[in-house]
Design a protein around this motif. Structure first.
Motif: not given
Length: 382
Positions: A309-335
């Protein structure tokens, strides 16, 4: 001892007896739990000027401008409207999935039985053949330019974007010329980026720079702020020159953590329970065409969801992330909840997809999904 606001109602019998005497150990547990809920979950407690929970993260005018903040998130202020809309999306998704399973158009996804229990089976896609046009393009590039040295690519990128100039020295005065400073910084970035090391870069090549001069430039210029500024300029320049006809569109990213071995005497080194050794963890964020837009160091024991989540909000470019791929460890109900609130799609590669359950939007609904009935849970999301 104060009980109200500290000890939950269902803990009262274990903490205090009929005479009002308080058991020390269970009361201490309640005292530890109360600040955790207030600080971590509701942000009611924070340390002034702390980096982990900065006071600036709390909007001072939230109560006065609630409509403005909700409009920025694109969410309704009424909780019932929000829940109804979310339940509608879940019903629509389950209807589409049920229809696809019945028609056999799920692309290798089927619901079967395993050891007498329902199981979601996902068949891997077959290997695709390399297009003939791609083979021809690779051959022509190799014929024209051959193998290009990685240091040459870095040099040409510095000439085109001047990302090396985005740096300020921590010293009070710097007497080096721009050409000398650019050459030394390129060598330092090359040594660090390839994990070759400054010493190896200094003893190889015919650049005329010593290890001492390169290490001085490293300590004076290559801090985190300067490196992030250089990364942003280089990435933005890469995005600007891309032709959408060839590269396509779609701001999607993939994130993954990687373990790097480190000396146990390093103050940033931690013991990794899964990899069994002293190390540091770096969490990478790479967009769909293999350009790294953000990286951060994380704790070995911390969840990867927060880093995602921090990378989506605070990455250092002007890119707006609309899809985020990750593995099992990067996902949860809160995520998934934060992804919905922040309006981006969280698309993890779930290792335990077979035993996953599909939740009905609300309890008490009729079982009108004949193909999904065995794997549907009666749990409500209210």
């Amino acid at each position: 001892m104060p009980l109200e606001g500290v000890v939950p109602e269902h803990w009262r019998a274990a903490v205090a007896d009929d005479k009002g005497r308080v058991e020390r150990i269970p009361y201490e547990l309640c005292v530890l739990v109360a600040p955790r809920d207030a600080a971590v979950r509701r942000r009611e407690i924070w340390v002034v000027r702390a980096n982990r929970y900065p006071e600036d993260d709390l909007p001072a005018d939230f109560e006065d401008n609630r409509d403005v903040h909700y409009a920025a998130l694109g969410q309704p202020q009424d909780a019932g409207e929000f829940i109804a809309a979310l339940q509608g999306k879940l019903r629509t998704s389950l209807d589409r999935f049920e229809w696809a399973v019945a028609e056999g158009t799920t692309g290798g996804v089927a619901i079967v039985k395993k050891h007498g229990e329902p199981w979601i089976r996902v068949s891997p896609p077959g290997e695709q053949e390399e297009p003939e046009s791609l083979v021809a393009i690779k051959g022509e590039i190799e014929r024209r330019w051959g193998t290009i040295d990685l240091l040459d690519i870095l040099k040409y990128a510095a000439f085109d974007t001047n990302f090396i100039a985005e740096a300020s020295s921590v010293a009070t005065e710097e007497m080096l010329s721009k050409d000398v400073l650019r050459r030394r910084r390129l060598l330092v970035v090359f040594g660090l980026g390839t994990n070759m090391g400054i010493k190896r870069v200094a003893v190889t090549g015919r650049h005329g720079e010593s290890e001492a001069t390169l290490r001085r430039v490293r300590h004076l210029f290559d801090n985190r702020a300067n490196m992030r500024a250089a990364l942003r300029q280089l990435v933005e320049a890469t995005f600007a020159v891309r032709d959408e006809m060839w590269w396509g569109t779609g701001p999607a990213c993939a994130s993954e953590s990687r373990k790097f071995a480190a000396w146990s005497s390093n103050l940033m080194t931690e013991w990794h329970q899964r990899y069994r050794g002293p190390s540091v963890m770096i969490y990478w964020r790479v967009e769909r065409k293999s350009v790294c837009i953000y990286s951060q160091m994380k704790s070995c024991s911390a969840s990867e969801v927060a880093s995602m989540i921090e990378g989506v909000l605070r990455h250092c470019t002007d890119m707006v992330v609309d899809r985020q791929y990750t593995d099992t460890h990067g996902a949860s109900i809160v995520g998934f909840a934060f992804a919905h609130m922040l309006d981006f799609k969280l698309m993890p590669r779930l290792k335990n997809i077979g035993s996953a359950k599909l939740y009905r939007p609300a309890a008490g609904e009729d079982d009108n999904w004949p193909n999904l009935g065995p794997v549907l849970s009666t749990r409500t999301i209210d």
